[in-house]
Scaffold this active site. Structure first.
Site, PDB file in Angstrom:
ATOM      1  N   PRO A 115      -4.377  15.460  11.070  1.00 46.85           N
ATOM      2  CG  PRO A 115      -2.922  13.969  10.859  1.00 46.85           C
ATOM      3  CD  PRO A 115      -3.807  14.596  11.976  1.00 46.85           C
ATOM      4  CD  GLU A 413      -3.533   0.930  -2.187  1.00 45.36           C
ATOM      5  OE1 GLU A 413      -3.137   0.266  -2.928  1.00 45.36           O
ATOM      6  OE2 GLU A 413      -3.789   2.087  -2.187  1.00 45.36           O
ATOM      7  CG  PHE A 439       0.917  -0.108  -3.334  1.00 47.20           C
ATOM      8  CD1 PHE A 439       1.764   0.803  -4.291  1.00 47.20           C
ATOM      9  CD2 PHE A 439       0.565  -1.338  -4.041  1.00 47.20           C
ATOM     10  CE1 PHE A 439       2.229   0.587  -5.498  1.00 47.20           C
ATOM     11  CE2 PHE A 439       1.202  -1.656  -5.391  1.00 47.20           C
ATOM     12  CZ  PHE A 439       1.573  -0.787  -6.277  1.00 47.20           C
ATOM     13  CG  ASP A 471       4.369  -6.983 -11.057  1.00 49.88           C
ATOM     14  OD1 ASP A 471       4.103  -7.269 -12.374  1.00 49.88           O
ATOM     15  OD2 ASP A 471       3.731  -7.210 -10.335  1.00 49.88           O
TER      16      ASP A 471
END
Length: 668
Positions: A115, A413, A439, A471
């Site tokens: 990847p 992240e 996330f 949120d």
């Protein structure tokens, strides 16, 4: 004596021949980078093929992992335990030479790549680990940690967004022993990159704070040699060496074309390449003279022996530090770990506190970090929300606190997670890193790679449900917990109180064969009462929290819950019990761990003949049907959340005692 070009051609033809035999693969990159690899591996790389795990070896990462025959050829030629027969088995079932390099197969492969972008990011993790370990253990006149991290990468790696996350942080942290070689051949799968990748890579990396050596002829050994020397001389910045190369170098008709990127060259073209490069040897045939010049075993043994002498002198001067260094690089937990961590858990059970599990997580970090100097924590710019800092946290900076134990990853992240994998692979540390559960989506593939590589990366996720509140749905996880549970070899925990939180952390620390995901709430949770037996069974992933009677056959109904919904299940059980329904409540903080228990234990918790079951979790409902069956019901999420206070959302989506009781009665 063979020339450098002939030594590099050994890589080229092993790569061509293996790809041709496999009828698939990527010959272009190995052929294009062979000259760079020859200089790096024969003139600079500090390694010992007889001991691929030598603690102070240089690390080499092939970020453009599709060019795997490059590293397999290098390992074979250098003298690692990778035979010519192994190369002939390239891309075949259960071989040591899979299509992309996989950690744990061929000795000398430092990380699984493929990847694109994750190899360079792992390399940043390796370099952070080296620098931090060196500052923690080295003493004047005793440099027992002193090695470089080298990485090959291509256009694809630089196009991937994760390369920005990682290389930006690497520059900020001043990782002077990280040296990257950019295979600048202007070709990707779809063709010439002019139509989709025209970045000024030199300026990009200079803006990150890297030392950049541009316009190196990747087929000129003298230029490559000089570039590496310059890179090693720059100790305060990572270095990018931009190597202009020709993909498929040596192929008369397919070089400098995407035709040689991801397909065998064909017998005719390989024959033409043999003639063009004056390589007169049969497929997979390497002359003894070339083997002899490539062989690095004797040089590697001498280097490791010299290091062992340095380590012995260090042990004499600093015996306690040496013992601690050895413990950490051998991934052994401290002698007092088991007793101290268990005592902490028992203390929590005896001293109830109704706190958010993210706060319980911080308390566990506080207790365990004092026992584990190998902890290397961090957060993706959410430390005050994830609660990942503890009283002894020492944030790492480029110069100050280079011996620290905490990384401010910034809003990165994906980068954080792949960097953690590099730190874990390097050894000497147990990395943990945190963000909001929502996330983890950015980082999903790095979490998967940790599981694939069986690395002890600890992924911490807070704000785990609609309990996040105002949120709104952009930040409220729904399907994420289930998605994590579905990753093979990842153990996912969603604890219901401070006790289960501490057990989850303990299990993650002790698990050497893979990563863990630890999921925590924003809101406060009630602590559950437990017997000693129940407390012991938390570590089994699922256990009976509320018995209705001693007889296994007695429950009319089983309620299964995790995290913040366990309290709801207990309250619903009380209501049903008052109406004469015999209810068992099962807390299942880790379905992955529970599923690994022996059949007898699983049957004792969820008797197969008790088919009236309700699962309760503020996440996607579908996951739970494997536990409740066709006759069961699930109180879960079937849509995205909303923006509102948490208590209103729990009521709106049916996470109430009344709704659970109603669902239960419907199947009784």
């Amino acid at each position: 004596m063979a020339t450098r070009r002939e030594l590099a051609n050994a890589i080229r033809f092993l790569s061509m021949d293996a790809v041709q035999k496999a009828k698939s693969g990527h010959p272009g990159a190995p052929m294009g980078m062979a000259d760079i690899a020859e200089v790096l591996w024969r003139d600079f790389l500090k390694h010992n093929p007889s001991n691929p795990h030598w603690a102070d070896r240089d690390r080499f990462i092939l970020s453009n992992g599709h060019g795997s025959m490059l590293i397999y050829s290098l390992l074979h030629l250098s003298g690692y335990d990778l035979s010519i027969e192994d190369l002939k088995q390239f891309r075949q079932l259960h071989s040591k030479t899979p299509g992309h390099p996989e950690y744990g197969y061929a000795p000398g492969v430092e990380t699984t790549t493929g990847p694109l972008g994750q190899g360079i990011t792992n390399a940043v993790g390796f370099a952070i680990a080296e620098k931090t370990l060196a500052h923690q253990f080295n003493r004047p006149g005793h440099e027992i940690v002193d090695h470089h991290t080298y990485v090959f990468l291509g256009d694809g790696c630089l196009m991937e967004g994760i390369s920005h996350e990682a290389c930006s942080l690497a520059g900020t942290l001043g990782l002077g022993k990280l040296i990257a070689f950019y295979d600048d051949n202007n070709i990707s799968i779809d063709g010439h990159v002019d139509g989709w990748f025209t970045d000024d890579t030199q300026k990009r990396f200079e803006a990150y704070g890297w030392h950049v050596i541009p316009a190196v002829d990747g087929h000129n050994p003298e230029q490559i040699l000089e570039a590496v020397k310059q890179a090693q001389a720059e100790t305060t910045k990572p270095t990018l060496i931009i190597c202009k190369t020709i993909i498929g170098y040596g192929s008369p008709n397919k070089a400098n074309s995407h035709d040689c990127h991801g397909a065998p060259l064909g017998d005719d073209e390989i024959a033409a390449a043999r003639e063009f490069l004056k390589w007169e040897h049969a497929p997979f045939e390497i002359p003894a003279e070339i083997y002899a010049q490539w062989d690095a075993k004797e040089k590697g043994q001498v280097a490791e022996k010299a290091w062992e002498e340095k380590l012995a002198a260090y042990a004499k001067a600093y015996p306690e530090l040496a013992a601690e260094f050895t413990r950490r690089v051998n991934a052994e937990l401290p002698a007092n770990w088991a007793a101290e961590s268990q005592a902490f858990i028992e203390h929590l059970q005896a001293n109830p506190a109704n706190i958010a599990s993210r706060k319980a997580s911080q308390n566990a970090i506080e207790a365990y970090a004092k026992l584990l100097p190998e902890f290397l924590g961090g957060s993706a710019d959410l430390a005050s929300s994830n609660l990942t800092l503890w009283s002894g946290s020492k944030p790492i900076r480029a110069v100050e606190n280079a011996d620290g134990n905490y990384i401010n990853y910034g809003v990165r992240e994906f980068g954080m997670s792949a960097i953690m994998n590099g730190i874990a692979l390097h050894g000497g540390f147990i990395p943990y890193g945190a963000t909001f559960l929502m996330f983890m989506e950015y980082a999903h593939n790095a979490v998967r790679m940790a599981a694939l590589m069986k690395q002890r990366s600890l992924f911490v996720y807070t704000h785990d449900s609609i309990g996040l509140g105002e949120d709104g749905p952009t930040h409220q996880p729904v399907e994420q917990t289930s998605a994590l549970r579905l990753i093979p070899n990842l153990e996912t925990w969603r604890p219901c109180d401070q006790v289960e939180s501490a057990v989850a952390w303990k299990a993650a620390v002790e698990r050497k064969e893979g990563p863990s995901a630890l999921i925590f709430t924003r809101q406060n949770l009630a602590q559950m009462d437990r017997t000693a037996e129940q407390l012991a069974n938390v570590a089994r992933g699922g256990y009976v929290l509320r018995h209705c009677c001693e007889n296994q056959n007695c429950p009319d109904l089983i309620l299964i819950a995790t995290g913040s919904e366990v309290e709801l299940a207990m309250k619903a059980a009380d209501v049903l019990d008052a109406e004469g329904v015999k209810v068992r409540v099962v807390s299942m903080p880790s379905t992955n761990v529970f599923d690994k228990q022996d059949a007898a234990y699983r049957e004792s918790v969820l008797p197969s003949h008790i088919t009236k079951r309700v699962a309760i979790e503020a996440g996607i409902a579908d996951f739970w049907y494997k536990y409740v069956g066709f006759e069961g019901r699930v109180v879960g999420m079937n849509s995205f959340g909303e923006s509102a206070p948490a208590d209103q959302l729990f009521k709106l989506f049916g996470f109430t005692v009344e709704n659970i009781v109603e669902k239960a009665k419907a199947i009784l």
